[in-house]
Scaffold this motif. Structure first.
Motif, PDB file in Angstrom:
ATOM      1  N   VAL A 170      -8.408  -2.029  -1.321  1.00  0.00           N
ATOM      2  CA  VAL A 170      -8.830  -3.399  -1.632  1.00  0.00           C
ATOM      3  C   VAL A 170      -7.834  -4.075  -2.561  1.00  0.00           C
ATOM      4  CG1 VAL A 170     -10.609  -4.783  -2.739  1.00  0.00           C
ATOM      5  CG2 VAL A 170     -11.260  -2.898  -1.257  1.00  0.00           C
ATOM      6  N   VAL A 171      -7.376  -3.330  -3.596  1.00  0.00           N
ATOM      7  CA  VAL A 171      -6.439  -3.922  -4.549  1.00  0.00           C
ATOM      8  C   VAL A 171      -5.168  -4.383  -3.836  1.00  0.00           C
ATOM      9  CG1 VAL A 171      -4.934  -3.440  -6.504  1.00  0.00           C
ATOM     10  CG2 VAL A 171      -7.292  -2.627  -6.524  1.00  0.00           C
ATOM     11  N   CYS A 172      -4.590  -3.514  -3.027  1.00  0.00           N
ATOM     12  CA  CYS A 172      -3.351  -3.866  -2.329  1.00  0.00           C
ATOM     13  C   CYS A 172      -3.593  -4.995  -1.331  1.00  0.00           C
ATOM     14  CB  CYS A 172      -2.774  -2.642  -1.617  1.00  0.00           C
ATOM     15  SG  CYS A 172      -2.264  -1.342  -2.757  1.00  0.00           S
ATOM     16  N   ALA A 173      -4.758  -4.975  -0.698  1.00  0.00           N
ATOM     17  CA  ALA A 173      -5.068  -6.058   0.244  1.00  0.00           C
ATOM     18  C   ALA A 173      -5.125  -7.389  -0.486  1.00  0.00           C
ATOM     19  CB  ALA A 173      -6.390  -5.774   0.948  1.00  0.00           C
ATOM     20  N   VAL A 174      -5.787  -7.390  -1.655  1.00  0.00           N
ATOM     21  CA  VAL A 174      -5.891  -8.640  -2.409  1.00  0.00           C
ATOM     22  C   VAL A 174      -4.508  -9.133  -2.826  1.00  0.00           C
ATOM     23  CG1 VAL A 174      -6.659  -9.639  -4.586  1.00  0.00           C
ATOM     24  CG2 VAL A 174      -8.245  -8.306  -3.207  1.00  0.00           C
ATOM     25  N   ILE A 175      -3.655  -8.212  -3.303  1.00  0.00           N
ATOM     26  CA  ILE A 175      -2.300  -8.628  -3.708  1.00  0.00           C
ATOM     27  C   ILE A 175      -1.592  -9.277  -2.522  1.00  0.00           C
ATOM     28  CG2 ILE A 175      -0.043  -7.879  -4.533  1.00  0.00           C
ATOM     29  CD1 ILE A 175      -1.389  -5.535  -5.925  1.00  0.00           C
ATOM     30  N   ALA A 176      -1.590  -8.583  -1.389  1.00  0.00           N
ATOM     31  CA  ALA A 176      -0.865  -9.096  -0.224  1.00  0.00           C
ATOM     32  C   ALA A 176      -1.436 -10.437   0.241  1.00  0.00           C
ATOM     33  CB  ALA A 176      -0.915  -8.072   0.909  1.00  0.00           C
ATOM     34  N   LEU A 177      -2.776 -10.503   0.344  1.00  0.00           N
ATOM     35  CA  LEU A 177      -3.412 -11.730   0.824  1.00  0.00           C
ATOM     36  C   LEU A 177      -3.177 -12.887  -0.144  1.00  0.00           C
ATOM     37  CD1 LEU A 177      -6.774 -10.285   2.178  1.00  0.00           C
ATOM     38  CD2 LEU A 177      -5.087 -11.533   3.516  1.00  0.00           C
ATOM     39  N   SER A 178      -3.276 -12.614  -1.439  1.00  0.00           N
ATOM     40  CA  SER A 178      -3.088 -13.685  -2.426  1.00  0.00           C
ATOM     41  C   SER A 178      -1.696 -14.275  -2.334  1.00  0.00           C
ATOM     42  CB  SER A 178      -3.306 -13.168  -3.848  1.00  0.00           C
ATOM     43  OG  SER A 178      -4.540 -12.538  -3.957  1.00  0.00           O
ATOM     44  N   LEU A 179      -0.696 -13.400  -2.254  1.00  0.00           N
ATOM     45  CA  LEU A 179       0.674 -13.898  -2.186  1.00  0.00           C
ATOM     46  C   LEU A 179       0.901 -14.675  -0.890  1.00  0.00           C
ATOM     47  CD1 LEU A 179       2.694 -10.848  -3.558  1.00  0.00           C
ATOM     48  CD2 LEU A 179       2.317 -13.039  -4.672  1.00  0.00           C
TER      49      LEU A 179
ATOM     50  N   TYR B  23       0.808  -1.218   0.000  1.00  0.00           N
ATOM     51  CA  TYR B  23       0.000   0.000   0.000  1.00  0.00           C
ATOM     52  C   TYR B  23       0.843   1.271   0.000  1.00  0.00           C
ATOM     53  CZ  TYR B  23      -3.903   3.102   1.147  1.00  0.00           C
ATOM     54  OH  TYR B  23      -4.858   4.080   1.119  1.00  0.00           O
ATOM     55  N   PHE B  24       1.944   1.253   0.764  1.00  0.00           N
ATOM     56  CA  PHE B  24       2.736   2.481   0.898  1.00  0.00           C
ATOM     57  C   PHE B  24       3.964   2.524  -0.008  1.00  0.00           C
ATOM     58  CE2 PHE B  24       0.302   4.432   4.034  1.00  0.00           C
ATOM     59  CZ  PHE B  24      -0.019   3.528   5.034  1.00  0.00           C
ATOM     60  N   ALA B  25       4.553   1.380  -0.265  1.00  0.00           N
ATOM     61  CA  ALA B  25       5.807   1.391  -1.002  1.00  0.00           C
ATOM     62  C   ALA B  25       5.619   1.064  -2.478  1.00  0.00           C
ATOM     63  CB  ALA B  25       6.795   0.410  -0.378  1.00  0.00           C
ATOM     64  N   PHE B  26       4.804   0.062  -2.757  1.00  0.00           N
ATOM     65  CA  PHE B  26       4.651  -0.406  -4.133  1.00  0.00           C
ATOM     66  C   PHE B  26       4.219   0.699  -5.095  1.00  0.00           C
ATOM     67  CE2 PHE B  26       3.742  -2.962  -7.671  1.00  0.00           C
ATOM     68  CZ  PHE B  26       2.415  -2.823  -8.059  1.00  0.00           C
ATOM     69  N   PRO B  27       3.221   1.529  -4.721  1.00  0.00           N
ATOM     70  CA  PRO B  27       2.808   2.571  -5.668  1.00  0.00           C
ATOM     71  C   PRO B  27       3.961   3.481  -6.087  1.00  0.00           C
ATOM     72  CG  PRO B  27       1.198   2.385  -3.908  1.00  0.00           C
ATOM     73  CD  PRO B  27       2.369   1.556  -3.514  1.00  0.00           C
ATOM     74  N   GLU B  28       4.929   3.674  -5.201  1.00  0.00           N
ATOM     75  CA  GLU B  28       6.066   4.523  -5.551  1.00  0.00           C
ATOM     76  C   GLU B  28       6.869   3.943  -6.705  1.00  0.00           C
ATOM     77  OE1 GLU B  28       6.629   7.461  -3.660  1.00  0.00           O
ATOM     78  OE2 GLU B  28       4.667   6.837  -2.906  1.00  0.00           O
ATOM     79  N   LEU B  29       6.782   2.611  -6.837  1.00  0.00           N
ATOM     80  CA  LEU B  29       7.565   1.962  -7.883  1.00  0.00           C
ATOM     81  C   LEU B  29       6.864   2.012  -9.231  1.00  0.00           C
ATOM     82  CD1 LEU B  29       8.596  -1.214  -5.855  1.00  0.00           C
ATOM     83  CD2 LEU B  29      10.119   0.625  -6.559  1.00  0.00           C
TER      84      LEU B  29
ATOM     85  N   GLU C 192      -1.899   6.537 -10.864  1.00  0.00           N
ATOM     86  CA  GLU C 192      -3.179   7.242 -10.911  1.00  0.00           C
ATOM     87  C   GLU C 192      -4.328   6.253 -10.995  1.00  0.00           C
ATOM     88  OE1 GLU C 192      -3.405  11.099 -11.819  1.00  0.00           O
ATOM     89  OE2 GLU C 192      -1.669  10.756 -10.525  1.00  0.00           O
ATOM     90  N   VAL C 193      -4.131   5.269 -11.893  1.00  0.00           N
ATOM     91  CA  VAL C 193      -5.182   4.265 -12.074  1.00  0.00           C
ATOM     92  C   VAL C 193      -5.446   3.529 -10.752  1.00  0.00           C
ATOM     93  CG1 VAL C 193      -5.762   2.097 -13.205  1.00  0.00           C
ATOM     94  CG2 VAL C 193      -4.707   3.935 -14.526  1.00  0.00           C
ATOM     95  N   LEU C 194      -4.373   3.174 -10.097  1.00  0.00           N
ATOM     96  CA  LEU C 194      -4.507   2.450  -8.826  1.00  0.00           C
ATOM     97  C   LEU C 194      -5.282   3.269  -7.805  1.00  0.00           C
ATOM     98  CD1 LEU C 194      -3.769   0.039  -6.996  1.00  0.00           C
ATOM     99  CD2 LEU C 194      -1.686   1.261  -6.399  1.00  0.00           C
ATOM    100  N   TYR C 195      -4.866   4.522  -7.647  1.00  0.00           N
ATOM    101  CA  TYR C 195      -5.493   5.350  -6.618  1.00  0.00           C
ATOM    102  C   TYR C 195      -6.948   5.643  -6.913  1.00  0.00           C
ATOM    103  CZ  TYR C 195      -1.082   6.123  -4.173  1.00  0.00           C
ATOM    104  OH  TYR C 195       0.067   5.948  -3.455  1.00  0.00           O
ATOM    105  N   ALA C 196      -7.291   5.582  -8.207  1.00  0.00           N
ATOM    106  CA  ALA C 196      -8.685   5.876  -8.559  1.00  0.00           C
ATOM    107  C   ALA C 196      -9.593   4.680  -8.341  1.00  0.00           C
ATOM    108  CB  ALA C 196      -8.763   6.322 -10.013  1.00  0.00           C
ATOM    109  N   ASN C 197      -8.983   3.498  -8.170  1.00  0.00           N
ATOM    110  CA  ASN C 197      -9.797   2.281  -8.130  1.00  0.00           C
ATOM    111  C   ASN C 197      -9.625   1.489  -6.854  1.00  0.00           C
ATOM    112  OD1 ASN C 197     -11.208   2.038 -10.755  1.00  0.00           O
ATOM    113  ND2 ASN C 197      -9.107   2.259 -11.508  1.00  0.00           N
ATOM    114  N   ASN C 198     -10.055   2.056  -5.740  1.00  0.00           N
ATOM    115  CA  ASN C 198     -10.086   1.279  -4.502  1.00  0.00           C
ATOM    116  C   ASN C 198      -8.719   0.690  -4.145  1.00  0.00           C
ATOM    117  OD1 ASN C 198     -11.713   0.480  -2.406  1.00  0.00           O
ATOM    118  ND2 ASN C 198     -13.263  -0.341  -3.786  1.00  0.00           N
ATOM    119  N   PRO C 199      -7.690   1.502  -4.009  1.00  0.00           N
ATOM    120  CA  PRO C 199      -6.335   0.977  -3.779  1.00  0.00           C
ATOM    121  C   PRO C 199      -6.234   0.105  -2.536  1.00  0.00           C
ATOM    122  CG  PRO C 199      -6.423   3.325  -3.282  1.00  0.00           C
ATOM    123  CD  PRO C 199      -7.712   2.988  -3.927  1.00  0.00           C
TER     124      PRO C 199
END
Lengths: 242, 230, 230
Positions: free
Chosen positions: C99-108, C77-83, C90-97
């Motif tokens: 939830v998206v970041c939570a899903v990435i972390a939980l899936s992995l 949530y805090f570091a990945f977007p910087e990369l 922009e796309v990420l922040y506009a679309n429920n970041p």
């Protein structure tokens, strides 16, 4: 010394011990033999209450050992039991295996227990393995330690449940030798075993069991020369064929 | 990156200490170790109860274990943090709250390790101990439990790893453990989020991976010893 | 301490809690959908005969497993977007970041744990199965896909269901990055109304119910499809 009176035991519907009524006298060496599943192990395990009975009485030195409220630990402390699979404690040395019970049960001080254990280990020929762990010993050596461990409690009775059945053939002799020595000293012994040579040489009496009943009781001479019960005859014939 | 480490390493390691309570990596490690140690007696008792032949003892314990394992640790943390002060009238600190919750969870998981170990021990061990005249308690103490705990050591070390990871949840109630400190650092520095969180991840990795390897080596050593015995 | 169930049955607090529950379930289901294939892939890599694949698989598992989920969430949530490049961010922040970041972390995180369970399942299948498949002329990938994996998955179902329970519980940690799942909403209700008892009871019942349902499914599965070895 040991009196069994109409002892019955069931595993569910299976009648494992059927109306067993017998005596074992002091200093007597009794061998119990028979085919697998005959109930011999079950019978010997009822003598130190590793198995419970469903009806009847077992008396040792006049005391009903299966009475409710009896002190099972005191009973077991007065009977030595040697298992088929030795069951030495792997986390303790040979010496510690032998001193654990006498010390923790307050029978002897550490020093006394040590000394007694050393004598016993000397007697079974393993004084040089005093500080070894069981996993460094062969099966025959482990079983001899197990016998010493049981003797350390100075029991008047020793029970042996197929002591050599789990051993490689070349190690059977060393264990039987210890047992012969014990018999020679007048120990009261009940042995479940397939070793007919031992039975012939050392036993005072032989019980032949099948299907939970004692089908024949005889002296070794009578039993081996002239078995009366057909099952016993069959059993001995099978043994001879091996 | 190096400048970052240079400036904040102490804060990362011990938090505000000594100008404040202990925090950072030191707090994480201390809490985890303390929780596991405190949980051992309770875990042992529960584990022994779990394998008891008396259903009146084993079933309730099984029930408690099932319930604790069915709810998130975070939920229990919230319960204790928000609700316990209302019950007891004493406001518990974040660290104390975390410790209580970790001890509860660790006891339950340790109980399972102990129970599994006791069930796996050959029946003959208990039988031969009892045949010598030792009572059930003495037999447990001198024969069954020493072996159970020895064999369970790799699992116990793995439980320590789980506990270390679990301390991170203290972040959510404001506990100054290492993840919280990392976020504080991130807020202070602001432009190096990637470096900060990578260092955090690396820290956990070194600690947890190191312990897991230890558990693995212990397991290997145990297997070799068992092969010798048989 | 008056327990007022009415707030749980209707009204704003009720709505918040239900929304939270729905999001928790969504997080779990979506993450599961990503975690399982990812886990299967990593498991196959770890059991591959090619050493580089095995190394990558092992590295992934250890790197992800030894870092707590909370730290993963913070990173994504805090570091990945910087990369990310500006536009992607922009796309990420506009679309429920959240939830998206939570899903990435939980899936992995769930994925690598499932990988380990599937790997045990694979190792439980005798090598002769693959040999038989190859001798029929099936290519390596086809043999794995048609013969090895189906059997391995069957054997892995009980531990996988157990991991699913873990995933369900882990979804609660997403609250740390502001995903408005059940724990987040329960804490929100608590702050707004001081009714911690009702809010956390709701959450507890929700977690318990779903966990026990999944565990019951695991138990039934084991009864109906016991592991049948060749």
């Amino acid at each position: 010394m040991i009196v069994l009176d109409k002892v019955n035991k069931f595993y569910g519907d299976y009648h494992a011990l059927v109306d067993i009524t017998e005596r074992v006298e002091k200093n007597e060496v009794l061998v119990v033999c028979g085919p697998s599943g005959s109930g011999k192990s079950t019978l010997i395990r009822t003598l130190n209450r590793l198995e419970e009975i469903d009806s009847g009485r077992i008396e040792i030195d006049g005391r009903d050992i299966h009475a409710k409220g009896g002190d099972v630990n005191a009973l077991r402390a007065g009977i030595g039991f040697v298992f088929q699979s030795f069951n030495l404690f792997p986390h303790l040395t040979v010496l510690e295996n032998c001193t654990l019970a006498p010390v923790k049960l307050g029978r002897a001080s550490k020093a006394e227990a040590r000394e007694h254990a050393m004598q016993l280990l000397e007697r079974v020929g393993l004084a040089h393995k005093v500080d070894a762990y069981p996993n460094a010993l062969s099966g025959g050596q482990q079983q001899r330690v197990a016998i010493a461990r049981a003797l350390a409690m100075r029991p008047p009775i020793m029970l042996f449940d197929e002591p050599t059945s789990a051993l490689d053939p070349e190690m059977v002799g060393e264990v039987l030798q210890v047992m012969r020595g014990l018999a020679g000293e007048g120990m009261t012994m009940v042995c479940v075993t397939h070793e007919m040579g031992f039975a012939r040489d050392v036993a005072d009496r032989i019980w032949f069991m099948a299907e939970g009943k004692i089908l024949e009781k005889a002296t070794p001479q009578e039993f081996f020369a002239n078995p009366r019960h057909p099952r016993a005859q069959q059993f001995l014939a099978d043994r001879r064929r091996d | 990156m190096l400048e970052l480490i240079d400036t904040y390493w102490l804060y990362f390691l011990v938090g505000q200490y000594p100008q404040g309570p202990l925090g950072g990596l030191a707090l994480t490690i201390l809490l985890s170790g303390a929780a596991l140690v405190l949980a051992m007696p309770l875990g042992l008792a529960l584990g022994i109860a779990r394998v008891s032949p008396y259903r009146a003892i084993s079933l309730p314990v099984a029930g408690v274990v099932q319930v604790v394992r069915a709810v998130p640790l975070l939920l229990v943390l919230f319960w204790v943090y928000f609700f316990l002060p209302a019950l007891t009238g004493v406001k518990t600190s974040q660290a104390a709250t975390m410790l209580i919750v970790l001890v509860v969870f660790d006891s339950v998981y340790l109980a399972e390790i102990v129970a599994a170990g006791m069930r796996a021990l050959p029946k003959g061990q208990l039988e031969s101990a009892r045949s010598l005249g030792l009572g059930y308690g003495a037999a447990l103490r001198h024969v069954v439990l020493p072996q159970t705990l020895r064999h369970g050591l790799p699992s116990i070390v793995n439980q320590l790893v789980s506990t270390i990871k679990a301390t991170s949840l203290g972040y959510i109630i404001g506990l100054s453990e290492v993840s919280f400190i990392a976020s504080q650092i991130n807020t202070l520095v602001f432009t190096q989020a990637v470096e900060v969180y990578l260092i955090l991840a690396l820290t956990y990795f070194i600690l947890c991976f190191g312990l897991s390897r230890l558990a693995f080596l212990l397991e290997r050593r145990l297997q070799r010893r068992t092969l010798q015995a048989s | 301490m008056f327990f007022d169930p009415s707030i749980l049955q209707s009204g704003q607090y009720h709505d918040w809690l239900v929304q939270g529950l729905v999001l928790s379930i969504q997080l779990t289901v979506i993450s599961f959908a990503f975690a399982l294939p990812f886990g299967a892939l990593v498991a196959v890599m770890r059991t591959s005969s090619l050493a580089p694949l095995r190394a990558i698989g092992a590295t992934l598992v250890e790197a992800i497993r030894n870092v707590p989920l909370l730290a993963h969430l913070l990173f994504w949530y805090f570091a990945f977007p910087e990369l990310l490049p500006e536009s992607a961010r922009e796309v990420l922040y506009a679309n429920n970041p959240e939830v998206v970041c939570a899903v990435i972390a939980l899936s992995l995180y769930a994925g690598v744990h499932m990988a380990e369970d599937i790997r045990s399942g694979i190792r439980a299948i005798p090598a002769t199965q693959l040999e038989a498949a190859r001798s029929l002329g099936l290519g390596r990938i086809a043999a794995v896909r048609l013969v090895l994996l189906p059997q391995a998955l069957r054997a892995s179902v009980p531990p996988l269901l157990s991991q699913t329970v873990n995933l369900w519980k882990d979804s609660s940690v997403a609250t740390v990055i502001g995903a408005a799942e059940l724990m987040y909403q329960a804490a929100r209700v608590e702050t707004a109304s001081f009714r911690s008892l009702e809010a956390f009871t709701f959450a507890t019942l929700a977690y318990l119910t779903v966990s026990l349902l999944i565990s019951a499914a695991a138990y039934l599965f084991q009864r109906r499809y016991p592991v049948r070895t060749a």
